[in-house]
Design a protein around this motif. Structure first.
Motif, PDB file in Angstrom:
ATOM      1  N   ARG A  69       1.114  -1.523   0.108  1.00 33.95           N
ATOM      2  CA  ARG A  69       0.039  -0.395   0.209  1.00 33.95           C
ATOM      3  C   ARG A  69       0.923   0.856  -0.252  1.00 33.95           C
ATOM      4  O   ARG A  69       1.721   1.366   0.214  1.00 33.95           O
ATOM      5  CB  ARG A  69      -1.339  -0.022   1.455  1.00 33.95           C
ATOM      6  CG  ARG A  69      -2.086  -1.708   1.489  1.00 33.95           C
ATOM      7  CD  ARG A  69      -3.013  -0.786   2.271  1.00 33.95           C
ATOM      8  NE  ARG A  69      -4.239  -2.259   1.951  1.00 33.95           N
ATOM      9  CZ  ARG A  69      -5.383  -1.712   1.747  1.00 33.95           C
ATOM     10  NH1 ARG A  69      -5.312  -0.819   1.107  1.00 33.95           N
ATOM     11  NH2 ARG A  69      -5.609  -2.398   1.893  1.00 33.95           N
ATOM     12  N   HIS A  88      -9.616   1.279   0.779  1.00 36.28           N
ATOM     13  CA  HIS A  88      -8.829   1.752   1.105  1.00 36.28           C
ATOM     14  C   HIS A  88      -8.247   1.476   1.994  1.00 36.28           C
ATOM     15  O   HIS A  88      -8.550   1.037   3.102  1.00 36.28           O
ATOM     16  CB  HIS A  88      -9.531   3.484   1.012  1.00 36.28           C
ATOM     17  CG  HIS A  88      -8.260   4.122   0.476  1.00 36.28           C
ATOM     18  ND1 HIS A  88      -8.039   5.152   1.903  1.00 36.28           N
ATOM     19  CD2 HIS A  88      -8.082   5.105  -0.723  1.00 36.28           C
ATOM     20  CE1 HIS A  88      -6.875   5.728   1.922  1.00 36.28           C
ATOM     21  NE2 HIS A  88      -7.045   6.043  -0.160  1.00 36.28           N
ATOM     22  N   GLU A  89      -6.842   2.046   1.697  1.00 32.99           N
ATOM     23  CA  GLU A  89      -6.078   1.356   3.471  1.00 32.99           C
ATOM     24  C   GLU A  89      -6.239   2.397   4.187  1.00 32.99           C
ATOM     25  O   GLU A  89      -6.617   1.395   5.494  1.00 32.99           O
ATOM     26  CB  GLU A  89      -4.522   2.269   2.929  1.00 32.99           C
ATOM     27  CG  GLU A  89      -4.875   3.501   2.931  1.00 32.99           C
ATOM     28  CD  GLU A  89      -4.514   3.978   1.062  1.00 32.99           C
ATOM     29  OE1 GLU A  89      -3.391   5.277   1.149  1.00 32.99           O
ATOM     30  OE2 GLU A  89      -4.399   3.345   0.375  1.00 32.99           O
ATOM     31  N   ASP A  90      -7.295   3.325   4.381  1.00 34.90           N
ATOM     32  CA  ASP A  90      -7.797   3.875   6.114  1.00 34.90           C
ATOM     33  C   ASP A  90      -9.339   3.108   6.694  1.00 34.90           C
ATOM     34  O   ASP A  90      -9.881   3.559   7.018  1.00 34.90           O
ATOM     35  CB  ASP A  90      -8.039   5.400   5.442  1.00 34.90           C
ATOM     36  CG  ASP A  90      -9.079   5.676   4.470  1.00 34.90           C
ATOM     37  OD1 ASP A  90      -9.956   5.288   4.445  1.00 34.90           O
ATOM     38  OD2 ASP A  90      -9.759   6.875   4.350  1.00 34.90           O
ATOM     39  N   GLU A  91      -9.209   1.664   5.183  1.00 33.19           N
ATOM     40  CA  GLU A  91     -10.655   1.023   5.430  1.00 33.19           C
ATOM     41  C   GLU A  91     -10.484  -0.033   6.149  1.00 33.19           C
ATOM     42  O   GLU A  91     -11.578  -1.403   6.694  1.00 33.19           O
ATOM     43  CB  GLU A  91     -11.984   1.108   3.774  1.00 33.19           C
ATOM     44  CG  GLU A  91     -12.016   2.172   3.718  1.00 33.19           C
ATOM     45  CD  GLU A  91     -12.988   2.498   2.109  1.00 33.19           C
ATOM     46  OE1 GLU A  91     -13.859   3.469   2.535  1.00 33.19           O
ATOM     47  OE2 GLU A  91     -12.415   1.690   1.609  1.00 33.19           O
ATOM     48  N   GLU A  92      -9.215  -0.586   5.579  1.00 38.67           N
ATOM     49  CA  GLU A  92      -9.384  -2.140   5.389  1.00 38.67           C
ATOM     50  C   GLU A  92      -8.074  -2.195   7.332  1.00 38.67           C
ATOM     51  O   GLU A  92      -7.494  -1.183   7.879  1.00 38.67           O
ATOM     52  CB  GLU A  92      -7.764  -2.592   4.926  1.00 38.67           C
ATOM     53  CG  GLU A  92      -6.996  -3.775   5.060  1.00 38.67           C
ATOM     54  CD  GLU A  92      -8.127  -5.065   4.766  1.00 38.67           C
ATOM     55  OE1 GLU A  92      -8.586  -5.224   6.173  1.00 38.67           O
ATOM     56  OE2 GLU A  92      -8.243  -4.479   3.595  1.00 38.67           O
ATOM     57  N   SER A 151     -16.357  -2.308  -2.320  1.00 36.65           N
ATOM     58  CA  SER A 151     -15.937  -1.729  -1.126  1.00 36.65           C
ATOM     59  C   SER A 151     -17.448  -1.921  -0.039  1.00 36.65           C
ATOM     60  O   SER A 151     -18.916  -1.481  -1.010  1.00 36.65           O
ATOM     61  CB  SER A 151     -15.411  -0.982  -1.027  1.00 36.65           C
ATOM     62  OG  SER A 151     -16.692   0.242  -1.750  1.00 36.65           O
TER      63      SER A 151
END
Length: 710
Positions: free
Chosen positions: A180, A216-220, A269
């Motif tokens: 990422r 997205h990285e802030d959701e994973e 997502s």
């Protein structure tokens, strides 16, 4: 003064050897606690420390063995279980857990032995699992209705929980080959050891180039999977998990699986994640699967009130809220664990470790009939294996599935496979290896099947046969198992071996040499033995150059094995899993990166020995025999042909030459080789005649084709 007394006491304990057990017990307690927390690597470390202080600590051995079993390190677990057999006071679960391990390793006869031993403690469970070993052997030897291919985007880590989203496949993985673009503030997230969600292509389009992060990285959150989408509604079910790479996904007393639902975005997502209102505090709820419209959800939970460990439940979305879950009851649920449900078109697919199966978790199918679930049907050989098979999903209006398995032959600890119905007709492709470009490699894992067996010869465990037993006693360790049920036991001493076929006489039982294929060199292969191969390539309508694999004969012999729609090139075979793994490591180091292990039932009617291993050739060269490959013209001796090779007496002729086994349909032809001239072969033929092989004749081996002398 008190401090001095403490030191004096400590010195006395050390000198008297009294402190070691105390330290050992402390390490054991720590190891047991770490085992409960699923920190298996740490549990192994501390249990071994305890063994240094207390070499006879049975509980320490058990912690190590069970930790390896939970980590799916079968060979290491088996080693530690074997070490425990020296002790008398073993834990009550020793025989049962060891049996489960052996069954997952495909060692069904040994597994049954330990299950029967456990029956002395728990008769119903021990007897049931002993019977399940017979079921597994029968299933593994039966023909498969399915063909299985490794998902192209699979990694060397755990890939699991495939699910369909439109024309894409969403799955979870511990892979680390995707990075990422994180800012410095969030950079530490890239070191997270949890799995992430990915989205890629279906079928043949699902190579690694089609794969991207789903979130997205802030959701994973590095703890989600499986995810399941309702095909006709923008809703999905999500499980928050505590899985670790390579380890088991289910523990009966698990506390850390939690179920959520969420709204789905056009790209797959999701947002607005909400916990399922009936997650049970102190228990696990997970593996949620929605129906097409998203108003029915099936899931697994180990909450109180179930029939076993994890049971399957159903909940309905009514009037804007989910209903209290209902247990699906028997026959779906059992005393064991039922997990990973998938519902489509009135059928439910799920995995169970208790219903009769091939090994660990097997996949089952049940359908609704008059408002009730039918008895679950095992999906059989091809879908299931001796290891864990779960997370099966079905593609709409297709006999095509995806599943997760940690069976031998994959790239990683757990792999995703594409499974589809095999063609109805058994169309075998004849492969000519000469002057053809190399074929594409299929990462398919199969079990070699026996076509229409009349009688299945089952060899009992080798350790049952004592070195001092005579031939009569050894003969009794073989049992004929007819396909039709019979209450009569077969006494081998009352049976006479079938007469070898005289190929010189023209009668209905004459076996022609035309089309015979060599299957063994220096040994006699009996069908139905389970072995390990390393698959190198799968050849379909195109062919491949066998020369590409010749460098590997230092590790084993090369075989061509015919299957439903392809011919597989395989290296082997190996009786021991650890040996196969070691050879696979060496094979891959030479650049054969797509090679993988298969666990198969030998079937000589489909095999052809192409190249003999260097080790085997060398041993016969030292004995004075010619061991050139089958090229040009070689003189050999055709001894006799049998319907069952068990009647061939190896000891009568093993000093006269190299025994070769050739196969044609249901017939086995035995040949002697290793001669430099026709005169030498004729001389040995006369010796064979004097030893009872009155139909022996010299034949030509012309480039792998046996011919009579003109």
């Amino acid at each position: 003064m008190f401090r001095k007394l403490q030191l004096l006491t400590l010195l006395i304990l050390i000198q008297g050897g009294l402190l070691s057990p105390v330290i050992g017990q402390k390490s054991l307690v720590k190891a047991q606690r770490q085992f409960e927390l699923k920190a298996f690597d740490l549990a192994i470390e501390n249990a071994k420390k305890a063994l240094e202080k207390e070499p006879d600590c049975v509980d320490c051995y058990f912690v190590v063995a069970e930790s390896f079993r939970m980590m799916n390190e079968n060979v290491d677990a088996a080693i530690w279980y074997r070490k425990m057999e020296q002790f008398k006071n073993l834990p009550n679960d020793f025989a049962f857990n060891y049996g489960l391990l052996l069954k997952r390793m495909g060692q069904y006869d040994k597994a049954a032995k330990y299950f029967n031993a456990y029956a002395e403690i728990n008769p119903p469970i021990g007897t049931y699992f002993a019977e399940s070993c017979s079921f597994a052997k029968e299933k593994l030897a039966s023909s498969s209705d399915f063909e299985l291919n490794l998902y192209s985007a699979s990694s060397k880590f755990t890939d699991y929980a495939p699910t369909l989203f439109k024309d894409k496949l969403v799955f979870a993985s511990f892979r680390d080959d995707f990075k990422r673009s994180l800012d410095k503030k969030n950079k530490s997230l890239i070191q997270n050891k949890g799995s992430q969600l990915f989205i890629g292509g279906l079928g043949l389009t699902g190579d690694v180039n089609s794969v991207n992060f789903l979130l997205h990285e802030d959701e994973e959150t590095f703890d989600s999977g499986p995810v399941h989408y309702a095909s006709d509604a923008p809703i999905c079910a999500i499980t928050r998990n505590n899985f670790k790479n390579g380890e088991k996904h289910v523990f009966s007393k698990d506390l850390e699986l939690t179920l959520f639902t969420a709204n789905v975005e056009p790209d797959g997502s999701f947002n607005n994640k909400k916990p399922y209102p009936f997650n049970e505090a102190g228990y696990a709820s997970g593996f949620g699967a929605l129906n097409e419209t998203g108003n029915i959800m099936y899931f697994a939970s180990n909450r109180p009130g179930g029939l076993g460990g994890f049971d399957l439940y159903v909940t309905y979305y009514k009037n804007g809220e989910w209903t209290y879950p209902e247990n699906l009851g028997s026959p779906i649920n059992t005393e064991g664990n039922e997990i990973t449900p998938f519902y489509i078109d009135g059928s439910i697919y799920y995995s169970s470790d208790f219903l009769m199966g091939l090994g660990g978790f097997d996949v089952f199918k049940s359908v609704v009939n008059n408002g009730a679930w039918t008895f679950p049907e095992n999906m059989g050989n091809g879908v299931n294996s001796p290891e864990d098979d779960y997370y099966l999903i079905k593609q709409p209006q297709k006999e095509s599935y995806y599943l997760t398995s940690n069976r031998l032959g994959g790239r990683g600890a757990h792999d995703i496979y594409l499974v589809h119905k095999a063609p109805i007709k058994d169309e075998v492709v004849t492969v000519d290896f000469e002057d053809v470009a190399p074929a594409p490699v299929s990462l398919e894992e199969d079990i070699v099947q026996n076509e229409n067996p009349k009688v299945q010869s089952v060899k009992l465990e080798e350790d049952i046969i004592d070195a001092d037993m005579d031939e009569e006693a050894i003969a009794k360790t073989y049992v004929d198992v007819p396909n039709e049920k019979s209450s009569e036991l077969i006494d081998f001493n009352k049976l006479l071996p079938p007469k070898a076929v005289d190929l010189n006489k023209s009668n209905a039982r004459t076996v022609s040499l035309v089309g015979a294929k060599r299957v063994a060199f220096g040994e006699v292969i009996k069908n139905h033995s389970n072995v390990y191969f390393i698959q190198l390539a799968a050849l379909f309508k195109s062919a491949g150059n066998i020369e590409d694999f010749i460098p590997l004969k230092r590790y084993g012999s090369l075989y061509k094995v015919k299957h439903t729609n392809a011919t597989k090139v395989k290296l082997g075979y190996f009786m021991d899993e650890s040996q196969a793994k070691e050879v696979l490591r060496k094979v891959k180091s030479l650049g054969y990166s797509d090679a993988f292990i298969t666990y198969e039932t030998l079937n000589t009617s489909r095999m052809e020995l192409v190249t003999v291993s260097e080790k085997t050739k060398h041993s016969y060269s030292n004995a004075g025999f010619t061991t050139e490959e089958t090229t040009g013209v070689n003189y050999k001796i055709r001894l006799a042909s049998y319907e069952d090779p068990i009647w061939f007496d190896v000891d009568k002729v093993n000093d006269l030459g190299i025994i070769e086994q050739w196969s044609k349909g249901e017939w086995t032809i035995f040949v002697l080789s290793g001669y430099g001239s026709q005169e030498e072969a004729e001389k040995v033929k006369n010796s064979a005649y004097k030893r009872g092989f009155t139909d022996a004749e010299v034949v030509l081996d012309r480039n792998g084709i046996l011919e009579k002398l003109r």
